[in-house]
Design a protein around this motif. Structure first.
Motif, PDB file in Angstrom:
ATOM      1  N   VAL A 155      24.177  60.442  48.282  1.00 19.15           N
ATOM      2  CA  VAL A 155      25.008  59.271  47.977  1.00 19.15           C
ATOM      3  C   VAL A 155      25.752  58.799  49.221  1.00 19.15           C
ATOM      4  CG1 VAL A 155      25.267  59.775  45.513  1.00 19.15           C
ATOM      5  CG2 VAL A 155      26.926  60.725  47.145  1.00 19.15           C
ATOM      6  N   GLY A 156      25.257  59.182  50.392  1.00 23.50           N
ATOM      7  CA  GLY A 156      25.920  58.794  51.631  1.00 23.50           C
ATOM      8  C   GLY A 156      27.168  59.625  51.868  1.00 23.50           C
ATOM      9  N   PRO A 157      27.940  59.283  52.895  1.00 18.09           N
ATOM     10  CA  PRO A 157      29.181  60.016  53.167  1.00 18.09           C
ATOM     11  C   PRO A 157      30.107  60.013  51.954  1.00 18.09           C
ATOM     12  CG  PRO A 157      28.661  58.534  54.972  1.00 18.09           C
ATOM     13  CD  PRO A 157      27.703  58.202  53.869  1.00 18.09           C
ATOM     14  N   VAL A 158      30.645  61.188  51.609  1.00 12.96           N
ATOM     15  CA  VAL A 158      31.555  61.291  50.466  1.00 12.96           C
ATOM     16  C   VAL A 158      32.939  60.825  50.880  1.00 12.96           C
ATOM     17  CG1 VAL A 158      32.674  62.890  48.855  1.00 12.96           C
ATOM     18  CG2 VAL A 158      30.245  63.158  49.413  1.00 12.96           C
ATOM     19  N   ARG A 159      33.532  59.966  50.062  1.00  7.13           N
ATOM     20  CA  ARG A 159      34.860  59.426  50.330  1.00  7.13           C
ATOM     21  C   ARG A 159      35.918  59.956  49.360  1.00  7.13           C
ATOM     22  NH1 ARG A 159      33.864  57.218  55.333  1.00  7.13           N
ATOM     23  NH2 ARG A 159      31.979  55.925  55.236  1.00  7.13           N
ATOM     24  N   LEU A 160      35.534  60.045  48.074  1.00  4.98           N
ATOM     25  CA  LEU A 160      36.527  60.294  47.023  1.00  4.98           C
ATOM     26  C   LEU A 160      35.919  61.190  45.951  1.00  4.98           C
ATOM     27  CD1 LEU A 160      39.366  59.475  45.845  1.00  4.98           C
ATOM     28  CD2 LEU A 160      38.176  57.581  44.710  1.00  4.98           C
ATOM     29  N   VAL A 161      36.754  62.053  45.380  1.00  6.81           N
ATOM     30  CA  VAL A 161      36.338  62.930  44.287  1.00  6.81           C
ATOM     31  C   VAL A 161      37.340  62.794  43.149  1.00  6.81           C
ATOM     32  CG1 VAL A 161      35.914  65.314  43.572  1.00  6.81           C
ATOM     33  CG2 VAL A 161      35.271  64.571  45.880  1.00  6.81           C
ATOM     34  N   TYR A 162      36.835  62.665  41.926  1.00  5.98           N
ATOM     35  CA  TYR A 162      37.669  62.732  40.727  1.00  5.98           C
ATOM     36  C   TYR A 162      37.265  63.986  39.962  1.00  5.98           C
ATOM     37  CZ  TYR A 162      39.976  58.133  40.686  1.00  5.98           C
ATOM     38  OH  TYR A 162      40.782  57.051  40.960  1.00  5.98           O
ATOM     39  N   ALA A 163      38.208  64.879  39.736  1.00  2.00           N
ATOM     40  CA  ALA A 163      37.944  66.124  39.011  1.00  2.00           C
ATOM     41  C   ALA A 163      38.941  66.239  37.864  1.00  2.00           C
ATOM     42  CB  ALA A 163      38.071  67.324  39.948  1.00  2.00           C
ATOM     43  N   GLU A 164      38.428  66.476  36.666  1.00  2.00           N
ATOM     44  CA  GLU A 164      39.266  66.553  35.464  1.00  2.00           C
ATOM     45  C   GLU A 164      39.170  67.935  34.841  1.00  2.00           C
ATOM     46  OE1 GLU A 164      41.051  63.978  34.803  1.00  2.00           O
ATOM     47  OE2 GLU A 164      40.024  62.412  35.934  1.00  2.00           O
ATOM     48  N   MET A 165      40.328  68.545  34.571  1.00  2.00           N
ATOM     49  CA  MET A 165      40.372  69.826  33.867  1.00  2.00           C
ATOM     50  C   MET A 165      41.347  69.707  32.702  1.00  2.00           C
ATOM     51  SD  MET A 165      38.379  72.300  34.537  1.00  2.00           S
ATOM     52  CE  MET A 165      39.305  73.345  33.457  1.00  2.00           C
ATOM     53  N   ASP A 166      40.967  68.914  31.719  1.00  2.00           N
ATOM     54  CA  ASP A 166      41.800  68.674  30.535  1.00  2.00           C
ATOM     55  C   ASP A 166      41.179  69.395  29.345  1.00  2.00           C
ATOM     56  OD1 ASP A 166      43.569  66.884  31.918  1.00  2.00           O
ATOM     57  OD2 ASP A 166      42.023  65.342  31.772  1.00  2.00           O
ATOM     58  N   ASP A 167      42.008  70.092  28.565  1.00  2.00           N
ATOM     59  CA  ASP A 167      41.501  70.962  27.510  1.00  2.00           C
ATOM     60  C   ASP A 167      42.058  70.680  26.124  1.00  2.00           C
ATOM     61  OD1 ASP A 167      39.591  72.848  28.664  1.00  2.00           O
ATOM     62  OD2 ASP A 167      41.225  73.329  30.008  1.00  2.00           O
ATOM     63  N   ASP A 168      42.523  69.449  25.919  1.00  2.00           N
ATOM     64  CA  ASP A 168      43.058  69.030  24.628  1.00  2.00           C
ATOM     65  C   ASP A 168      44.415  69.688  24.362  1.00  2.00           C
ATOM     66  OD1 ASP A 168      43.050  67.496  22.265  1.00  2.00           O
ATOM     67  OD2 ASP A 168      40.909  67.828  22.018  1.00  2.00           O
ATOM     68  N   LEU A 205      33.332  65.767  36.672  1.00  2.00           N
ATOM     69  CA  LEU A 205      33.457  65.711  38.117  1.00  2.00           C
ATOM     70  C   LEU A 205      32.666  64.508  38.606  1.00  2.00           C
ATOM     71  CD1 LEU A 205      34.408  67.157  40.770  1.00  2.00           C
ATOM     72  CD2 LEU A 205      32.147  68.215  40.827  1.00  2.00           C
ATOM     73  N   ARG A 206      33.303  63.690  39.458  1.00  2.00           N
ATOM     74  CA  ARG A 206      32.640  62.524  40.035  1.00  2.00           C
ATOM     75  C   ARG A 206      32.845  62.561  41.538  1.00  2.00           C
ATOM     76  NH1 ARG A 206      31.055  62.995  35.770  1.00  2.00           N
ATOM     77  NH2 ARG A 206      30.958  61.561  34.007  1.00  2.00           N
ATOM     78  N   ILE A 207      31.746  62.631  42.285  1.00  2.00           N
ATOM     79  CA  ILE A 207      31.787  62.647  43.743  1.00  2.00           C
ATOM     80  C   ILE A 207      31.260  61.308  44.229  1.00  2.00           C
ATOM     81  CG2 ILE A 207      30.848  63.734  45.811  1.00  2.00           C
ATOM     82  CD1 ILE A 207      30.975  66.380  44.381  1.00  2.00           C
ATOM     83  N   ILE A 208      32.129  60.540  44.851  1.00  2.00           N
ATOM     84  CA  ILE A 208      31.859  59.133  45.137  1.00  2.00           C
ATOM     85  C   ILE A 208      31.566  58.948  46.621  1.00  2.00           C
ATOM     86  CG2 ILE A 208      32.832  56.795  45.039  1.00  2.00           C
ATOM     87  CD1 ILE A 208      34.725  58.152  42.775  1.00  2.00           C
ATOM     88  N   GLY A 209      30.365  58.461  46.906  1.00  2.00           N
ATOM     89  CA  GLY A 209      29.950  58.221  48.274  1.00  2.00           C
ATOM     90  C   GLY A 209      29.665  56.761  48.535  1.00  2.00           C
ATOM     91  N   ASP A 210      29.258  56.457  49.748  1.00  2.00           N
ATOM     92  CA  ASP A 210      28.995  55.074  50.138  1.00  2.00           C
ATOM     93  C   ASP A 210      27.838  54.459  49.368  1.00  2.00           C
ATOM     94  OD1 ASP A 210      31.026  55.303  51.943  1.00  2.00           O
ATOM     95  OD2 ASP A 210      29.778  55.120  53.740  1.00  2.00           O
ATOM     96  N   LYS A 211      26.887  55.293  48.918  1.00  2.00           N
ATOM     97  CA  LYS A 211      25.679  54.758  48.282  1.00  2.00           C
ATOM     98  C   LYS A 211      25.604  55.040  46.787  1.00  2.00           C
ATOM     99  CE  LYS A 211      22.855  56.918  51.088  1.00  2.00           C
ATOM    100  NZ  LYS A 211      21.618  57.362  51.781  1.00  2.00           N
ATOM    101  N   GLY A 212      26.586  55.734  46.218  1.00  2.00           N
ATOM    102  CA  GLY A 212      26.525  56.032  44.795  1.00  2.00           C
ATOM    103  C   GLY A 212      27.434  57.169  44.398  1.00  2.00           C
ATOM    104  N   VAL A 213      27.126  57.789  43.259  1.00  2.00           N
ATOM    105  CA  VAL A 213      27.989  58.800  42.653  1.00  2.00           C
ATOM    106  C   VAL A 213      27.152  59.998  42.197  1.00  2.00           C
ATOM    107  CG1 VAL A 213      29.643  59.287  40.807  1.00  2.00           C
ATOM    108  CG2 VAL A 213      29.569  57.008  41.840  1.00  2.00           C
TER     109      VAL A 213
END
Length: 378
Positions: free
Chosen positions: A141-154, A252-260
């Protein structure tokens, strides 16, 4: 081959023993718990030897064996310290220690004695994160810029947790869980993935809060919500959220220049890893509606089916430590990595309403991927 000495036979110990059954060549020399009834129940269920004191347990080991510390988090420091002092390598459940000065003492002891020290979680050694990391290394997905990580358990404080028991009959330790807090208990599940992938964290900007009423369980509850922005030395920025209130979400979402690169469940070693390319369609920017599955070449590691809320091989860390000892190589779950994870986790936990920006002091050497995870299948 080093033997295992297990301290603590509570709820999490069953998850370890179920996983260790995948490795019949590993010898468990003895188990100890200060609760004699619980110890007897556990050892009878799993057909492993019990001893009646910590001293008797240590006497069953020899220098170079592995002490597996599965005690209450408040006891982690003292038990690990005793193990290192006895010349044993130590694998501890998370956190490494409840206070950073204690974690540093353990780190220094291990270094001075030439011993391995590591703390859970070990899921980074599993198939899903190793697949993600291979995708990052191969620039899918090209160079990684941003990561969204969620650890929610209700909303766990409203769950019927008094009905939760482990496989051999241990109750879920509600008081400990609420007093330790979900950040110390769960942030590591993603930190242990992101740190090897992207290197040390330079700065943590965080906030935390205690929001749910838990007075029927404990008066000393830790924060049950935290959110942090992690600035890595490598330039990657990640947002990590932990809570036991928000609707269950382990994405988990790893966001790069070309995609996710995306993955939905960090508690499943074999969770599908997908990649979506980003492209322009007329006047719109679109993430591909059809995701491509990312897979590794060939076999990976022994896996367990789902047991309760997770489908994780809890023995991967112990096996990695054993193999590192036998191969006379650095352990992928190093003492410095565990120390850094401890520092980042405590920064998130203790931030409060005015946490602000916190500079991290610790660092660790680069981690190598698993040998079976060097390349993606094409």
């Amino acid at each position: 081959m080093p033997k295992l000495l297990i301290v603590g036979t509570g709820y999490v110990a069953d998850l370890y023993l179920r996983s260790l059954k995948l490795y019949p060549e590993i010898e468990i020399a003895g188990c100890f718990d200060r609760d004699a009834a619980r110890l007897s129940q556990f050892c009878e269920y799993w057909s492993v030897p019990a001893v009646d004191s910590l001293e008797a347990l240590l006497a069953r080991g020899t220098p170079g064996d592995i002490l597996v510390n599965l005690t209450n988090p408040a006891s982690h420091f003292e038990i690990s310290r005793i193990g290192l002092d006895a010349g044993l390598h130590v694998y501890s459940e998370k956190p490494l220690a409840m206070q950073m000065d204690q974690a540093k003492i353990l780190n220094e002891m291990a270094a001075d004695r030439g011993l391995l020290l590591a703390s859970a979680p070990c899921s980074f050694l599993g198939e899903a994160p190793q697949t993600i990391w291979a995708g990052v290394r191969e620039d899918v997905v090209g160079p990684v810029r941003l990561v969204y990580a969620e650890m929610d358990d209700d909303f766990i404080s409203q769950a019927p947790f008094r009905k939760w028991f482990s496989e051999s009959g241990a109750p879920w330790p509600a008081k400990d869980e609420f007093e330790v807090g979900c950040t110390l208990e769960h942030a590591g599940y993603y930190l242990a993935w992101l740190l090897p992938m992207f290197g040390p964290v330079r700065t943590v900007v965080a906030a935390s809060a205690g929001l749910a009423d838990k007075t029927d369980v404990t008066l000393d509850a830790a924060p049950d919500f935290s959110v942090g922005t992690l600035f890595f030395d490598s330039g990657v920025v990640a947002r990590l959220t932990c809570s036991i209130l928000a609707v269950h979400n382990h994405e988990l979402r790893i966001i790069g220049d070309k995609g996710v690169i995306e993955m939905d469940e960090c508690w499943n070693n074999a969770a599908p890893v997908r990649m979506r390319k980003r492209f322009a369609l007329r006047r719109r920017l679109v993430n591909a509606p059809m995701a491509r599955r990312l897979k590794l070449k060939g076999p990976t590691h022994a896996k367990l089916g789902r047991k309760g809320a997770a489908a994780m091989n809890f023995a991967l860390g112990v096996v990695e430590m054993r193999d590192a000892i036998g191969d006379e190589r650095p352990c992928r779950l190093s003492s410095d990595l565990s120390l850094h994870m401890n520092e980042v986790t405590l920064a998130l936990q203790s931030a409060g309403e005015h946490g602000g920006s916190m500079a991290m002091e610790t660092r660790f050497e680069p981690v190598s991927p698993m040998p079976w995870a060097e390349k993606l299948a094409r």
